[in-house]
Write a protein that holds these residues in place. Structure first.
Motif, PDB file in Angstrom:
ATOM      1  N   GLN A 129      -9.601  21.386 -15.005  1.00 62.54           N
ATOM      2  CA  GLN A 129      -9.072  21.319 -16.339  1.00 62.54           C
ATOM      3  C   GLN A 129      -7.917  20.115 -16.315  1.00 62.54           C
ATOM      4  O   GLN A 129      -7.154  20.175 -15.533  1.00 62.54           O
ATOM      5  N   ALA A 130      -7.932  19.344 -17.415  1.00 62.01           N
ATOM      6  CA  ALA A 130      -6.943  18.382 -17.422  1.00 62.01           C
ATOM      7  C   ALA A 130      -5.647  18.794 -17.591  1.00 62.01           C
ATOM      8  O   ALA A 130      -4.779  18.094 -16.982  1.00 62.01           O
ATOM      9  N   SER A 187     -10.134  13.846 -16.771  1.00 62.95           N
ATOM     10  CA  SER A 187     -10.377  13.147 -17.787  1.00 62.95           C
ATOM     11  C   SER A 187      -9.810  11.693 -17.908  1.00 62.95           C
ATOM     12  O   SER A 187      -8.809  11.697 -17.426  1.00 62.95           O
ATOM     13  N   PRO A 188     -10.400  10.827 -18.314  1.00 58.46           N
ATOM     14  CA  PRO A 188      -9.760   9.448 -18.249  1.00 58.46           C
ATOM     15  C   PRO A 188      -8.350   9.264 -19.259  1.00 58.46           C
ATOM     16  O   PRO A 188      -7.833   8.316 -19.156  1.00 58.46           O
ATOM     17  N   THR A 189      -8.082  10.222 -20.220  1.00 57.70           N
ATOM     18  CA  THR A 189      -7.222   9.921 -20.912  1.00 57.70           C
ATOM     19  C   THR A 189      -6.125  11.117 -21.041  1.00 57.70           C
ATOM     20  O   THR A 189      -5.138  10.747 -21.410  1.00 57.70           O
ATOM     21  N   ALA A 190      -6.815  12.331 -20.858  1.00 65.22           N
ATOM     22  CA  ALA A 190      -5.873  13.385 -20.914  1.00 65.22           C
ATOM     23  C   ALA A 190      -4.664  13.537 -20.113  1.00 65.22           C
ATOM     24  O   ALA A 190      -3.799  14.385 -20.224  1.00 65.22           O
TER      25      ALA A 190
END
Lengths: 338, 313
Positions: A75-76, A100-103
């Motif tokens: 989980q991010a 995640s690429p962003t979180a």
């Protein structure tokens, strides 16, 4: 103790940005691996490679520590907390395979602000202050069609097995295959199924579509689906086309059997789990004060007819063909990006 | 001096938080600083808000299994609409809060088990989140980012936010007549009804208030991560329930404690850091986290028993 460490660190920084000839030693530097998932053979191989290469580096005194951490739940938010903990633990560089690429960008920004080098690979992050080691999946798809164009100059019908729908990797490989087919007009994709990168799913999907297809010259794949496709062709009693493999052990074993039986020819391509070690060396090089571009491209691992046996021997049962990268490999990748 | 039972309830969570904090400081002296505390606790702020939301639902004897997906959805809205066109973003949030109130009404009128309804809703929120952000992305609105990374003097923003959340919800739930009525619905809704309150309105209001806190949780989360993805907060469902229980709340009877819930959320976050500093292998980490929970709950059960013995004497 901490003050001394901080002094040391500031001296190191001063050296790094001081005279250009100064060589910033990384012997006192600590590198951490933040990993989000360990639940499949690829990730296990990735962690084993990391252990092997970094232990050697630590005993040789290249770096002081290289500790791997894996989050329990993929989980991010959990990985963001993990990265923030690493900041507190005083690591000089963090190598990330991101959930995640962003979180994670918030946590990674915190790390950068604390003066930590962040290198992401495989699951890369978009935060501009981090380095990215990405795979050119599009080129990987294109290379399959290029190989087929050489092997089957007359062309023919292609069956495409795609990965998990909605995942960016699937889109990128597919785009590469599309580009390859556009370039080599003698090929035509006559059918496309989702194999979800799993042999059983691929076998079922191919078996389902086969009766409706004309003669197939070759199958383009994404990895983890070649063996299942071969089984489906065999079950339907159709001639086995050229199936591009994806470096999984069962695929290589099947290929070897066919090769011994009737000189079957194909190629195999995928990303090597040892890319974690490339990220390690890149992080080490950055800590060493080297100029490194923020975006690097990792070469994918390709197996051909003549080096099949060697690669198969190095692949664990149920595993994935792997390479571990050395400092020289990393320097080559860094140099080629400039 | 005789301690009230509410205070006794708070002792265990507060003591376990303090104990964990001391252990973390001992292992990682670097954490004992302004930035250190902020790094330890900033991700606890959205968890604390989600825990408060869950606590409100639990105060009326219900359980919200859609908390994680709802917070994820709110995070996606915050990273997309709230950033590009704030008016529409706020409208979506108001709509979502209205849906929460409606869920409360449906559960009350049809006498449905809240677990089933919210489990169903979790797929709805999850689907909406994927529709909004099919692939991870979006940008946090500047003011949210500013708020979550603000650097107030002396006390880091994570601590300030936690204290504020605890104080405000303590006032609403424990001191206001509305709060008494909410807890009354959980304790004995017939008597609340006889006292002239509309239980259906109270339930709707409770759910709406829970929705408000869940929205805040999603916004706060995006402020920390700078962008969102559709699965960003799935852990929050179980974390929020665990936080409420850890903080001295109970599943039935309207026995909840807002201060305890915030402390519970902080404890859960800290437990994760503690285990990571201990270098426990990830294979064991979930188990270890569970063990911490079991120990705290066992302590509380023992204290509860003491409490009832005092009363019966």
């Amino acid at each position: 103790m901490t003050i001394r460490k901080m002094l040391l660190a500031s001296v190191a920084v001063a050296c790094a940005i001081g005279p250009a000839t100064a060589f910033a030693d990384t012997a006192t530097k600590k590198i951490a691996l933040s990993n989000n998932y360990a639940g499949n053979s690829w990730r296990q191989a990735m962690l084993t490679s990391w252990d092997k290469i970094t232990k050697e580096a630590v005993t040789k005194g290249v770096v002081a520590a290289a500790d791997p951490f894996t989050t329990a739940e993929n989980q991010a938010t959990e990985q963001a907390a993990q990265i923030q903990n690493m900041i507190l633990q005083g690591y000089d560089a963090i190598v990330v395979n991101a959930a995640s690429p962003t979180a994670l960008n918030g946590a990674i920004k915190e790390a950068c602000d604390a003066g930590i080098t962040v290198v992401s690979f495989d699951g890369i992050v978009t935060e501009p202050c981090a380095w990215r080691i990405a795979v050119d999946f599009k080129a990987m798809g294109e290379s399959q069609v290029d190989y087929l164009a050489k092997k089957l100059p007359k062309g023919g019908n292609l069956l495409e097995i795609r990965g998990l729908a909605g995942v960016s990797v699937d889109d990128q490989i597919h785009a590469g295959i599309e580009a390859g087919v556009k370039k080599n007009t003698q090929f035509k994709v006559v059918g496309s199924v989702n194999g979800d990168w799993a042999q059983d799913v691929a076998q079922r999907a191919v078996a389902g579509i086969l009766p409706s297809l004309p003669e197939i010259a070759a199958v383009v794949t994404q990895g983890g689906d070649g063996y299942g496709a071969a089984q489906a062709f065999a079950a339907a009693k159709r001639p086995t086309p050229t199936i591009v493999m994806g470096n999984r052990e069962d695929e290589l074993v099947w290929w070897k059997q066919q090769k011994d039986k009737d000189k079957y020819e194909t190629m195999s391509v995928s990303i090597a789990p040892g890319v974690s070690t490339l990220a390690f060396w890149v992080a080490q090089q950055i800590l060493d004060g080297k100029e490194v571009k923020k975006d690097l491209v990792v070469p994918f691992l390709r197996i051909d007819q003549d080096n099949l046996e060697a690669n198969l021997a190095n692949t664990q049962k149920g595993g994935v063909a792997n390479v571990e990268y050395s400092l020289e490999d990393a320097q080559k990748v860094i140099a080629s990006a400039k | 001096m005789k301690l009230s039972s509410a205070t006794v309830r708070l002792i265990i969570p507060a003591a376990s938080l303090a104990l964990l904090l001391v252990a973390v400081f001992y292992m990682q002296p670097r954490a004992m600083s302004y930035t250190g505390l902020n790094l330890l606790f900033n991700l606890a702020v959205p968890i604390a808000l989600a825990t408060i939301a869950q606590m409100l639902i639990m105060a009326v004897n219900d359980l919200d299994l859609s908390m994680g997906t709802f917070v994820s959805f709110c995070a996606c809205v915050a990273a997309t609409f709230l950033q590009t066109s704030p008016a529409i973003g706020i409208l979506i949030f108001l709509g979502a809060i209205a849906v929460y109130a409606a869920i409360g009404v449906v559960i009350h009128v049809r006498e449905l088990p809240s677990i089933v309804v919210t489990l169903g809703m979790s797929f709805v929120w999850g689907g909406l989140a994927v529709l909004l952000l099919p692939s991870p992305g979006g940008v946090a609105p500047g003011w949210v980012r500013w708020l979550m990374t603000a650097k107030p003097p002396v006390v880091p923003v994570a601590i300030v936010a936690s204290i504020l959340i605890a104080a405000i919800t303590h006032f609403v739930v424990m001191r206001s007549s509305f709060g008494v009525a909410i807890r009354g619905v959980g304790g004995n809704h017939r008597s609340v009804e006889r006292a002239g309150w509309s239980v259906i309105r109270l339930r709707a209001a409770t759910y709406a208030l829970a929705g408000v806190f869940a929205v805040l949780s999603g916004v706060a989360l995006v402020g920390l991560t700078t962008s969102a993805d559709a699965n960003i907060a799935l852990r929050y469902t179980l974390l929020s329930i665990a936080g409420v229980i850890l903080g001295g709340g109970e599943f039935v009877g309207g026995k909840v404690s807002p201060i305890g819930a915030v402390i519970g959320a902080l404890t859960l976050t800290l437990a994760g850091s503690f285990l990571s500093f201990m270098r426990i292998s990830p294979d064991w980490q979930i188990g270890a986290q569970g063990a911490i929970l079991v120990v705290v709950l066992a302590l509380r059960l023992a204290l509860n028993r003491l409490e009832t013995r005092e009363k019966t004497r």
